[in-house]
Motif scaffolding. Structure first.
Motif, PDB file in Angstrom:
ATOM      1  N   THR A  44       1.946   8.105 -11.860  1.00 42.43           N
ATOM      2  CA  THR A  44       1.070   7.695 -10.755  1.00 42.43           C
ATOM      3  C   THR A  44       0.052   8.778 -10.379  1.00 42.43           C
ATOM      4  OG1 THR A  44       2.727   8.417  -9.144  1.00 42.43           O
ATOM      5  CG2 THR A  44       2.762   6.104  -9.777  1.00 42.43           C
ATOM      6  N   ARG A  45      -0.101   9.779 -11.211  1.00 42.13           N
ATOM      7  CA  ARG A  45      -1.061  10.844 -10.901  1.00 42.13           C
ATOM      8  C   ARG A  45      -2.493  10.359 -11.054  1.00 42.13           C
ATOM      9  NH1 ARG A  45       2.324  15.400 -13.970  1.00 42.13           N
ATOM     10  NH2 ARG A  45       3.889  15.644 -12.359  1.00 42.13           N
ATOM     11  N   ARG A  46      -3.389  11.114 -10.423  1.00 43.24           N
ATOM     12  CA  ARG A  46      -4.837  10.869 -10.471  1.00 43.24           C
ATOM     13  C   ARG A  46      -5.235   9.567  -9.782  1.00 43.24           C
ATOM     14  NH1 ARG A  46      -7.271  15.101 -12.383  1.00 43.24           N
ATOM     15  NH2 ARG A  46      -6.278  16.256 -14.027  1.00 43.24           N
ATOM     16  N   ARG A  47      -4.503   9.231  -8.718  1.00 43.65           N
ATOM     17  CA  ARG A  47      -4.820   8.033  -7.933  1.00 43.65           C
ATOM     18  C   ARG A  47      -4.984   8.368  -6.451  1.00 43.65           C
ATOM     19  NH1 ARG A  47      -0.722   3.625 -10.700  1.00 43.65           N
ATOM     20  NH2 ARG A  47      -1.374   4.073 -12.823  1.00 43.65           N
ATOM     21  N   GLY A  48      -5.039   9.654  -6.117  1.00 45.67           N
ATOM     22  CA  GLY A  48      -5.235  10.070  -4.731  1.00 45.67           C
ATOM     23  C   GLY A  48      -3.961  10.211  -3.917  1.00 45.67           C
ATOM     24  N   ILE A  49      -2.811  10.028  -4.553  1.00 49.00           N
ATOM     25  CA  ILE A  49      -1.539  10.088  -3.831  1.00 49.00           C
ATOM     26  C   ILE A  49      -1.261  11.505  -3.338  1.00 49.00           C
ATOM     27  CG2 ILE A  49       0.969   9.814  -4.040  1.00 49.00           C
ATOM     28  CD1 ILE A  49       0.291   7.511  -6.071  1.00 49.00           C
ATOM     29  N   ARG A  56       0.817  -1.196   0.000  1.00 52.26           N
ATOM     30  CA  ARG A  56       0.000   0.000   0.000  1.00 52.26           C
ATOM     31  C   ARG A  56       0.857   1.255   0.000  1.00 52.26           C
ATOM     32  NH1 ARG A  56      -1.527   0.855   6.284  1.00 52.26           N
ATOM     33  NH2 ARG A  56       0.614   1.121   6.767  1.00 52.26           N
ATOM     34  N   GLU A 102      -3.561  12.342  -0.418  1.00 50.83           N
ATOM     35  CA  GLU A 102      -3.149  11.700   0.833  1.00 50.83           C
ATOM     36  C   GLU A 102      -1.899  12.360   1.395  1.00 50.83           C
ATOM     37  OE1 GLU A 102      -3.135   9.385   4.154  1.00 50.83           O
ATOM     38  OE2 GLU A 102      -4.746   9.750   2.726  1.00 50.83           O
TER      39      GLU A 102
END
Length: 129
Positions: free
Chosen positions: A67-72, A2, A75
């Motif tokens: 890895t954009r647009r995944r909520g990273i 995760r 968070e």
């Protein structure tokens, strides 16, 4: 695995390669509160919070393009806000000009979606209860 947000005083050699990709030529400050988001032991996002005499700044925040647009970023920013509030801060500011020119509008839009408001060219938010 995760997503994990690490609070660091310095960036380790293990993550240096991916951090350099995220930085896109920008240099790390000598002193800051660093936040590194990792997924499967690879750095996918980086941010730092700096203190200046006038204000507390989100000096940098970026997520690797793959890895954009995944909520990273959301968070990462959530954790930064929590830590800033726990440190007794009530306000956090960010200058979108910290991003490369082609990404400044996207950064400003992202920050606005996370509660930041424009004030004198800076985006600022109050850290609420």
């Amino acid at each position: 695995m995760r997503l994990t947000i690490h609070r660091l005083e310095q960036i380790s050699e293990l993550h240096r390669h991916h951090v350099n990709i995220i930085l896109q030529g920008k240099t790390l400050p000598d002193q800051a509160y660093f936040y590194l988001a990792t997924f499967n032991d690879k750095a996918v996002a980086l941010a730092w919070r700096e203190h200046s005499p006038k204000q507390e700044l989100l000096g940098f925040i970026a997520v690797r393009d793959i890895t954009r647009r995944r909520g990273i970023g959301q968070e990462l920013l959530r954790q930064i806000k929590l830590d800033a509030k726990a440190a007794g801060l009530s306000h956090l500011s960010c200058n979108p000009a910290q991003a490369p020119p082609e990404q400044q509008t996207g950064l400003a839009d992202f920050l606005a979606s996370q509660g930041f408001n424009t004030q004198a060219g800076m985006l600022s938010c109050y850290l609420e209860d």
